[in-house]
Design an enzyme around this catalytic site. Structure first.
Site, PDB file in Angstrom:
ATOM      1  N   ASP A  91       0.716  -1.210  -0.007  1.00 19.44           N
ATOM      2  CA  ASP A  91      -0.063   0.020   0.039  1.00 19.44           C
ATOM      3  C   ASP A  91       0.718   1.346   0.096  1.00 19.44           C
ATOM      4  O   ASP A  91       2.042   1.330  -0.065  1.00 19.44           O
ATOM      5  CB  ASP A  91      -0.868   0.115   1.275  1.00 19.44           C
ATOM      6  N   TYR A  93       3.152   4.782   0.768  1.00 23.50           N
ATOM      7  CA  TYR A  93       3.707   5.174   1.953  1.00 23.50           C
ATOM      8  C   TYR A  93       3.001   6.031   2.568  1.00 23.50           C
ATOM      9  O   TYR A  93       2.163   6.950   2.288  1.00 23.50           O
ATOM     10  CB  TYR A  93       4.942   6.008   1.376  1.00 23.50           C
ATOM     11  N   PHE A 104       6.398   2.092  -4.666  1.00 21.77           N
ATOM     12  CA  PHE A 104       7.753   2.434  -4.200  1.00 21.77           C
ATOM     13  C   PHE A 104       8.353   3.764  -4.559  1.00 21.77           C
ATOM     14  O   PHE A 104       9.192   4.082  -4.255  1.00 21.77           O
ATOM     15  CB  PHE A 104       8.812   1.344  -4.663  1.00 21.77           C
ATOM     16  N   HIS A 218      10.704  -8.803   0.838  1.00 21.30           N
ATOM     17  CA  HIS A 218      10.397  -7.384   0.675  1.00 21.30           C
ATOM     18  C   HIS A 218      11.533  -6.443   0.890  1.00 21.30           C
ATOM     19  O   HIS A 218      12.448  -6.985   1.684  1.00 21.30           O
ATOM     20  CB  HIS A 218       9.138  -6.945   1.548  1.00 21.30           C
TER      21      HIS A 218
END
Length: 256
Positions: A91, A93, A104, A218
């Protein structure tokens, strides 16, 4: 056709002159996203309207919803037909000023960049020898057909995961399915590679219709050392694209 250069989608997280979240609920799909994305997501339009109404309601109640309305559906601004890599995030930031609607990525002016992105740059250097950048603008990747899609497309400031199970999952499930099931005029599948970082992303493997995927931990500081570093996702993705007859991605980002 709507593109990433149109007024609805800004590189900056500011609202500028965009009418805001409430107006998104009323606009036709073709004004919210690229034309072929509008057609692909038509079957889940009602669900999309519902989640947009939820987001608008939270903003109207005083919550700071991220990203800005102008960037909420930015991942769909590039044509579906051009996608060759799916890079799936979780989801947005939750730090105000960070989320820009591409997984990202952050605004070109955001300093410092998030630690997950810093780890991505470290792996990019180790994998391909490319220089890390001080900025977090990943639009050069999306311009080449890298779909920077989060599983959840909104969040409330300083409250990570706050918009999970509010309806976005149905929309992004439909989006991943649409990408994976594209065919050309002869009925052959259009080349695609999925980059899946973390368990949430890996969970979409059954939606990929057999498209190859590059799976690892991740890049967050909590997990990067447990399988992300050394996974060589960028070179492996390019190898898989070439095997399918597609051009590789130029992963080098421009310096500002």
């Amino acid at each position: 056709m709507v593109t990433g250069e149109d007024a609805l989608f800004d590189l900056e997280p500011a609202e500028a002159a965009h009418p805001g979240f409430a107006a998104l609920c009323e606009l036709p799909l073709e004004e919210l996203m690229a034309t072929d994305w509008a057609e692909a997501l038509r079957p889940v339009e009602d669900q999309l309207r519902d989640v947009l109404a939820y987001v608008s309601g939270r903003a109207a109640d005083g919550s700071q919803v991220l990203p800005a309305a102008s960037n909420l559906l930015r991942a769909f601004s590039q044509p579906l037909a051009d996608v060759k890599v799916l890079l799936l995030g979780q989801d947005p930031y939750p730090t105000p000023g960070h989320a820009v609607g591409l997984s990202f990525a952050v605004s070109p002016t955001t300093r410092p960049i998030p630690r997950s992105l810093s780890n991505i740059y470290r792996e990019l250097h180790d994998d391909l020898g490319l220089p890390p950048r001080v900025h977090g603008d990943l639009s050069a990747w999306s311009d080449q057909g890298v779909l920077l899609l989060n599983r959840i497309l909104s969040v409330e400031a300083r409250n990570a995961g706050s918009h999970r199970n509010k309806g976005w999952e149905a929309i992004t499930t439909a989006a991943v399915t649409a990408v994976a099931n594209r065919t050309d005029a002869s009925g052959r599948r259009i080349p695609l590679v999925a980059i899946l970082w973390g368990k949430d992303a890996e969970a979409v493997v059954p939606l990929l219709a057999g498209a190859p995927s590059v799976v690892s931990a991740h890049p967050s500081p909590l997990s990067a050392s447990r399988g992300f570093f050394g996974s060589k996702p960028f070179s492996r993705t390019n190898e898989l694209l070439v095997q399918q007859g597609a051009d590789p991605v130029d992963w080098e980002l421009p310096a500002l």
